[in-house]
Design an enzyme around this catalytic site. Structure first.
Site, short mmCIF file in Angstrom:
data_model
loop_
_atom_site.label_atom_id
_atom_site.label_comp_id
_atom_site.label_asym_id
_atom_site.label_seq_id
_atom_site.Cartn_x
_atom_site.Cartn_y
_atom_site.Cartn_z
CD GLU A 43 41.69 38.94 -33.57
OE1 GLU A 43 42.75 39.55 -33.31
OE2 GLU A 43 40.82 38.70 -32.71
NE ARG A 270 54.02 44.09 -35.68
CZ ARG A 270 52.99 43.48 -35.10
NH1 ARG A 270 53.15 42.88 -33.95
NH2 ARG A 270 51.80 43.49 -35.66
CE LYS A 280 44.86 43.52 -36.63
NZ LYS A 280 44.12 42.36 -37.17
#
Length: 576
Positions: A43, A270, A280
RNA sequence: UGGGACGUCGGCAAGCGGCUAAGCCACCGGGUUUUGAUCCCGGCAUUCGGAGGUUCGAAUCCUCCCGUCCCAGCCA
């Protein structure tokens, strides 16, 4: 497809990871007719970090390994947070890591098709326009242990739904007043399946589609269909999407997607690394609040931060390959990253001499004004890199820490009366210590050299235990050196903050950046340019700072220190 | 107390019913060395979250239990 540079190491003898095992099986049974097509779908709402690198290496690596393809697709379905700046930086970072995508797409490329798919869904009676407010939707969703309740708008006719949905697109309704929902099951134990929202009305300028749309698809509606449109075979994502897989499949089923053109979602854990944060949201916060100088601050786990820090892309890739892929929530030891960094840099970094904390040495029996050129090898790991000449004179600088007036046991550097070798050249012996009369601080060392020891050994074959790096005082270039350390002082800033009910930023390491000025580096380093990482002999790896360094005012970032067993001995011995 | 997933050495991670449970990082020795770096050699889980069970044989199969993570955004 991908560049040759990514072939840097074959997979070892260990079994393939579970994702490759699934693909192997697909290859055997012909599910996708031998096709492998992955994608990396960021994204564009932030900069890429080392966690993304794991995904990039996985997705592009698989495509390469199986002779397939890998797309770069921006998942730009939420214009509120997405920006062009990120779209640019992401492409830069993927390329810098050494990968080239087969197709470059945006989820927004498919907005029209996605819209048509949604109409199809409505026509099949599988979606409806809901006028409940966001709050009402939340309240009627139920909880993990209680079923939700049906929306009063759930049973509208196909015609009414179609009309309403078209008018949503036409901009007839205010933001947030209506949504399109999938008609699945408000009592589903998996909350994701309780009539999830597929479209929302949001008059927001989109970086790609401008003001063409006022309704935007959610991730759940856009992702799987985008995969399908692109012919993705293996849609690899992280564990938190596991709960969404039934919905991913439900959408595909509703539209009639079938193998061999039906993407399969596979989730893996992850990446987490100690002493840093990876979300983020938090990285953005550190940037916005000025705790770091920017996304590319050398302390950041971002790709651009690591690049500025001096990490070669090869080191990041080999780290990503070494950590493996599994479904176990894990946290990798930062030492693992540093190992791969040093392994790579040791092989390729040119050795140079730089004195970080200089103390002057005057060689009393060396002629004043004489300048000798000393030949020095550039890299003992790679003789083809040749040698360079270094000026040697009567006055030099050595590392302050390489001298002890009162040396501890096993200290084999310089001390009064001791003899050491200056790297690439003579043996010197300390004969006198000059101190500041008021502070008592050592200001200068008087030494003598043995002319017979030129080249670093003597005819009588006597040994010295220490070899020091040095730089000629008259020729040295002044430089600023930035020593970086871990960003946080605790291993799990986020977890610990939650446990102690404090802000994770309270664990920021105040010592994460130490700026040294007045450092003395060998003359050739004035010409060093960003993008090359050097080994400062006996100290570590350093690179010119891409933003602040210039020939007039060189600035070096410490990428990582060399392993230092003496520091361990001294620490351990001192406290024992 | 709903659903989904995961638990093998300090950190990763192979292993998929049958040699003494791979490998890497870390750590601990020892050797080489004009970087106390690199390199080399050696050590490092009688045990696989726990307890039962099936089996000639289980980390691998079954049962129960324990622990951790994810899900109640019109974020992704």
């Amino acid at each position: 497809m991908n560049s040759e540079s990514t072939h840097d190491s074959a997979r070892d003898s260990a079994g393939a990871d579970f994702i490759r095992a699934i693909i192997d099986q697909h290859m055997v049974d012909g599910t996708y007719e031998g096709r492998v097509h992955t994608r990396f779908p960021p994204e564009p709402n932030g900069y890429l970090h080392i966690g993304h690198a794991k995904s990039i290496v996985l997705n592009f690596g698989i495509a390469e390994q199986y002779g397939g393809k890998c797309n770069l697709r921006f998942d730009d379905t939420n214009p509120e947070k997405e920006e062009m700046e990120y779209i640019q930086s992401i492409q830069e970072d993927v390329r810098w890591l050494g990968f080239e995508w087969d197709g470059l797409y945006y989820a927004s490329d498919y907005f029209e098709q996605l819209y048509q798919f949604a109409e199809t869904l409505i026509q099949k009676g599988l979606a409806y326009v809901c006028e409940l407010s966001a709050d009402q939707i939340r309240e009627t969703r139920g909880t993990p242990t209680e079923a939700g309740s049906n929306s009063p708008f759930r049973d509208r006719s196909v015609e009414e739904n179609l009309d309403l949905f078209r008018r949503m697109r036409a901009g007839e309704f205010p933001d947030g007043s209506k949504v399109l929902r999938a008609k699945i099951d408000m009592a589903a134990p998996n909350i994701t399946m309780r009539d999830p929202v597929l479209y929302r009305i949001r008059r927001q300028h989109h970086p790609n589609t401008g003001d063409a749309w006022c309704i935007y698809p959610t991730y759940d509606w856009a992702h799987g269909q985008s995969d399908w449109i692109e012919g993705i075979t293996h849609s690899i994502c992280t564990l938190e999407f596991e709960n969404h897989r039934p919905l991913y499949d439900w959408c595909l089923d509703a539209l009639g997607a079938a193998v061999p053109n039906r993407p399969r979602q596979i989730e893996f854990a992850r990446l987490n690394i100690g002493y840093t944060v990876m979300s983020k949201r938090r990285l953005l916060e550190l940037v916005r609040e000025g705790h770091v100088s920017g996304w590319d601050d050398p302390r950041m786990p971002t790709i651009c931060g690591m690049r500025r820090r001096g990490y070669p892309p090869e080191a990041i890739r080999s780290f990503c390959r070494a950590i493996g892929v599994s479904k176990t929530n894990s946290q990798i030891d930062i030492a693992m990253l540093e190992f791969h960094l040093r392994e790579d840099l040791n092989r390729r970094a040119s050795r140079v001499m730089a004195v970080l904390d200089p103390i002057k040495v005057v060689i009393e029996n060396y002629p004043e004004g004489k300048v000798e050129q000393i030949e020095a090898e550039n890299n003992p790991e790679d003789p083809t890199t040749g040698t360079r000449m270094l000026p040697f004179t009567r006055e030099l600088y050595i590392e302050r820490d390489d001298f002890r007036e009162d040396p501890p046991k096993k200290f084999f550097r310089l001390s009064p009366g001791s003899e050491v070798r200056l790297k690439h050249t003579y043996y010197i012996t300390c004969t006198d210590v000059v101190k500041d009369p008021v502070t008592g601080a050592v200001t200068e060392l008087r030494c003598t050299y043995d002319p017979e020891s030129a080249g670093g050994s003597t005819p009588d074959g006597r040994k010295v235990k220490g070899t020091l790096h040095w730089v000629s005082a008259a020729h040295a270039v002044d430089a600023e050196v930035r020593l970086y350390d871990r960003l946080f002082s605790v291993e799990n800033p986020s977890d610990q903050a939650a446990r102690e009910d404090v802000d994770y930023k309270s664990f920021l390491n105040p010592q994460s950046l130490q700026v040294l000025t007045g450092c003395k580096v060998e003359p050739g380093l004035r010409e060093a340019t960003a993008g090359t990482t050097f080994q400062f002999l006996r100290q570590g790896y350093f690179c010119p700072d891409s933003r602040d360094s210039s020939p007039e005012r060189p600035v070096f970032n410490r990428t990582v220190s060399l392993r230092d067993s003496w520091a361990k001995i001294e620490q351990g011995g001192g406290t024992a």
